[in-house]
Design an enzyme around this catalytic site. Structure first.
Site, PDB file in Angstrom:
ATOM      1  N   ARG A 153     -14.314   5.357  -2.022  1.00  0.00           N
ATOM      2  CA  ARG A 153     -12.877   5.510  -2.266  1.00  0.00           C
ATOM      3  C   ARG A 153     -12.723   5.640  -3.771  1.00  0.00           C
ATOM      4  O   ARG A 153     -13.016   4.696  -4.520  1.00  0.00           O
ATOM      5  CB  ARG A 153     -12.106   4.302  -1.732  1.00  0.00           C
ATOM      6  CG  ARG A 153     -10.667   4.266  -2.215  1.00  0.00           C
ATOM      7  CD  ARG A 153      -9.794   3.317  -1.451  1.00  0.00           C
ATOM      8  NE  ARG A 153      -9.521   3.844  -0.121  1.00  0.00           N
ATOM      9  CZ  ARG A 153      -8.580   3.388   0.705  1.00  0.00           C
ATOM     10  NH1 ARG A 153      -7.820   2.377   0.328  1.00  0.00           N
ATOM     11  NH2 ARG A 153      -8.402   3.921   1.888  1.00  0.00           N
ATOM     12  N   HIS A 198      -7.927  12.407   2.538  1.00  0.00           N
ATOM     13  CA  HIS A 198      -8.261  11.160   3.238  1.00  0.00           C
ATOM     14  C   HIS A 198      -8.733  11.534   4.658  1.00  0.00           C
ATOM     15  O   HIS A 198      -8.063  11.266   5.648  1.00  0.00           O
ATOM     16  CB  HIS A 198      -7.019  10.254   3.280  1.00  0.00           C
ATOM     17  CG  HIS A 198      -7.299   8.816   3.596  1.00  0.00           C
ATOM     18  ND1 HIS A 198      -8.575   8.332   3.844  1.00  0.00           N
ATOM     19  CD2 HIS A 198      -6.464   7.743   3.720  1.00  0.00           C
ATOM     20  CE1 HIS A 198      -8.494   7.028   4.093  1.00  0.00           C
ATOM     21  NE2 HIS A 198      -7.229   6.653   4.033  1.00  0.00           N
ATOM     22  N   GLN A 224      -8.992   8.967   7.689  1.00  0.00           N
ATOM     23  CA  GLN A 224      -7.680   8.629   8.234  1.00  0.00           C
ATOM     24  C   GLN A 224      -7.253   9.697   9.242  1.00  0.00           C
ATOM     25  O   GLN A 224      -6.795   9.387  10.345  1.00  0.00           O
ATOM     26  CB  GLN A 224      -6.646   8.553   7.086  1.00  0.00           C
ATOM     27  CG  GLN A 224      -5.244   8.259   7.560  1.00  0.00           C
ATOM     28  CD  GLN A 224      -5.120   6.871   8.168  1.00  0.00           C
ATOM     29  OE1 GLN A 224      -5.505   5.886   7.558  1.00  0.00           O
ATOM     30  NE2 GLN A 224      -4.602   6.780   9.383  1.00  0.00           N
ATOM     31  N   ASP A 282       3.931   8.388   5.098  1.00  0.00           N
ATOM     32  CA  ASP A 282       3.039   7.658   4.184  1.00  0.00           C
ATOM     33  C   ASP A 282       3.929   7.122   3.058  1.00  0.00           C
ATOM     34  O   ASP A 282       5.085   7.546   2.910  1.00  0.00           O
ATOM     35  CB  ASP A 282       1.939   8.592   3.644  1.00  0.00           C
ATOM     36  CG  ASP A 282       0.923   7.870   2.748  1.00  0.00           C
ATOM     37  OD1 ASP A 282       0.870   6.625   2.776  1.00  0.00           O
ATOM     38  OD2 ASP A 282       0.184   8.564   2.006  1.00  0.00           O
ATOM     39  N   CYS A 289      -0.251   5.905   8.123  1.00  0.00           N
ATOM     40  CA  CYS A 289      -1.621   5.478   7.805  1.00  0.00           C
ATOM     41  C   CYS A 289      -1.683   4.009   7.429  1.00  0.00           C
ATOM     42  O   CYS A 289      -2.735   3.389   7.530  1.00  0.00           O
ATOM     43  CB  CYS A 289      -2.170   6.343   6.672  1.00  0.00           C
ATOM     44  SG  CYS A 289      -1.142   6.322   5.194  1.00  0.00           S
ATOM     45  N   ARG A 322      -9.304   3.730  13.333  1.00  0.00           N
ATOM     46  CA  ARG A 322     -10.154   4.012  12.173  1.00  0.00           C
ATOM     47  C   ARG A 322     -11.599   3.629  12.513  1.00  0.00           C
ATOM     48  O   ARG A 322     -12.537   4.352  12.189  1.00  0.00           O
ATOM     49  CB  ARG A 322      -9.680   3.198  10.943  1.00  0.00           C
ATOM     50  CG  ARG A 322      -8.329   3.600  10.380  1.00  0.00           C
ATOM     51  CD  ARG A 322      -8.371   4.989   9.751  1.00  0.00           C
ATOM     52  NE  ARG A 322      -9.345   5.075   8.672  1.00  0.00           N
ATOM     53  CZ  ARG A 322      -9.129   4.693   7.415  1.00  0.00           C
ATOM     54  NH1 ARG A 322      -7.953   4.220   7.050  1.00  0.00           N
ATOM     55  NH2 ARG A 322     -10.081   4.811   6.496  1.00  0.00           N
TER      56      ARG A 322
HETATM   57  N1   CP Z   1      -4.914   3.708   5.631  1.00  0.00           N
HETATM   58  C1   CP Z   1      -5.822   3.199   4.777  1.00  0.00           C
HETATM   59  O1   CP Z   1      -6.707   3.912   4.280  1.00  0.00           O
HETATM   60  O2   CP Z   1      -5.696   1.869   4.547  1.00  0.00           O
HETATM   61  P1   CP Z   1      -6.455   1.002   3.425  1.00  0.00           P
HETATM   62  O3   CP Z   1      -5.932   1.457   2.101  1.00  0.00           O
HETATM   63  O4   CP Z   1      -6.091  -0.397   3.752  1.00  0.00           O
HETATM   64  O5   CP Z   1      -7.926   1.262   3.544  1.00  0.00           O
HETATM   65  N1  NVA Z   2      -1.329   7.942  -0.078  1.00  0.00           N
HETATM   66  C1  NVA Z   2      -1.755   6.570  -0.078  1.00  0.00           C
HETATM   67  C2  NVA Z   2      -2.611   6.287   1.119  1.00  0.00           C
HETATM   68  C3  NVA Z   2      -3.093   4.874   1.255  1.00  0.00           C
HETATM   69  C4  NVA Z   2      -3.973   4.663   2.432  1.00  0.00           C
HETATM   70  C5  NVA Z   2      -2.499   6.267  -1.365  1.00  0.00           C
HETATM   71  O1  NVA Z   2      -3.273   7.119  -1.825  1.00  0.00           O
HETATM   72  O2  NVA Z   2      -2.284   5.200  -1.936  1.00  0.00           O
END
Ligand code: CP
Ligand code: NVA
Length: 317
Positions: free
Chosen positions: A114, A141, A144, A236, A276, A304
């Site tokens: 990430r 992502h 997701q 989101d 998400c 997930r």
């Molecule tokens: N939706 C998602 O990726 O959640 P987290 O940020 O908790 O991993």
């Molecule tokens: N768009 C959000 C998604 C979190 C899972 C972010 O990038 O923070």
């Protein structure tokens, strides 16, 4: 027709940086595999095809779902997920992405990352000799979106022809969701305020993919156009991780884009609400919608695990 098992076999060793690098057939096979793995888990049947394998999990940003689902997924598949906060690694002190990729490939069987920058993840994947899986970047992502498809499939059955509306920021989640829907031949539509639109270059690719599969892709500034007769409404956060300084401005700019009962009234009666997560109630979604009877957000979060197990088993197996 290629055999589904052959398609999965051919994924061995691949990266998953964006679903746009995959064929629609590959996505379909991964989804079927996720359904199978979920069924086996529910039936108490163990699948330990990653016995002895280790997935390194690098995080430059916070996570609840991604971290837990990858770690539990690896455990269930007989392997091990190793959490690494990027700040505690030498990369946090300037060791190059090149060297990090090479070194990690000596120890690990796969990397889930990430990261702030998608370009950095591409560079890591270029130098690592093991599969690299994108656990969220500024642009995509994909994991997701795999869980989102699985949830839609469980509830609606046939995905082709469904209208899927994403309402909000044209961000990482939107890019991956629209690509996923396009792969399945859905009619995908994204409604964002001016200045927060979906990326133009990605839009071209999603549009081509949707039309190849008998679906369509539309961008609009009108949330009502998006919600009208939709089978699924997706939200989101308005302020993603790393954008906290823009939060107050975004709150103003996204006014009118909240998915609430009034907007959802334009959707089909049996519409699904998806998010998400994490969510901000009364910002991008009203509590009445996210906590209401059309919401599938916890099933979606749970998926997930199952969707990623299919990805892990195919890429690392
Ligand atoms: N939706 C998602 O990726 O959640 P987290 O940020 O908790 O991993
Ligand atoms: N768009 C959000 C998604 C979190 C899972 C972010 O990038 O923070």
């Amino acid at each position: 027709m290629t055999n589904k098992a052959d398609v999965l076999q051919q994924l061995k060793g691949r990266d998953m940086l964006t679903l746009l690098d995959y064929t629609s057939e590959e996505i379909e096979c991964l989804l079927d595999y996720a359904v199978q793995l979920k069924g086996k888990l529910k039936a108490g049947e163990k699948v330990t095809i990653l016995d002895g394998k280790t997935l390194g999990m690098i995080f430059e940003k916070s996570s609840t779902r991604t971290r837990i689902s990858f770690e539990v997924g690896m455990t269930q598949l007989g392997g091990n997920g190793m959490y690494m906060n990027a700040n505690d690694l030498q990369i946090g002190r300037g060791e190059t992405v090149h060297d990090t990729g090479k070194v990690m490939s000596e120890f690990l069987d796969g990397i889930m990352i990430r990261a702030n920058s998608h370009a950095m993840v591409e560079e890591l994947a270029e130098h690592a000799t093991i599969p690299v899986i994108n656990g969220l970047t500024d642009v995509y992502h994909p994991c997701q979106a795999m869980a989102d498809l699985l949830t839609l499939k469980e509830v609606k059955g046939e995905l082709k022809g469904l209208k899927l509306a994403y309402i909000g920021d044209g961000n990482n989640v939107a890019h991956s969701l629209m690509a996923a829907g396009a792969h399945m031949g859905m009619h995908v539509i994204v409604a964002s305020p001016e200045g927060y639109e979906f990326d133009g270059a990605i839009a071209e690719r999603v549009k081509a993919l949707a039309s190849q599969n008998g679906g369509s892709f539309t961008m609009t500034n009108d949330p009502v156009e998006a919600a009208t007769e939709a089978d699924a409404l997706y939200a989101d956060v308005w302020t993603s991780m790393g954008q906290e300084e823009e939060a107050a401005q975004r709150l103003k700019d996204f006014e009118g884009y909240q998915i609430n009962d009034a907007l959802a009234a334009h959707a089909k009666d049996d519409y699904m609400f998806l998010h998400c997560l994490p969510a901000h109630r009364e910002e991008e979604v009203s509590a009445s919608v996210i906590d209401g009877p059309n919401s599938y957000v916890f099933q979606q979060a749970g998926n997930r695990l199952h969707a990623q197990k299919a990805v892990l088993a195919a890429l690392l197996g």
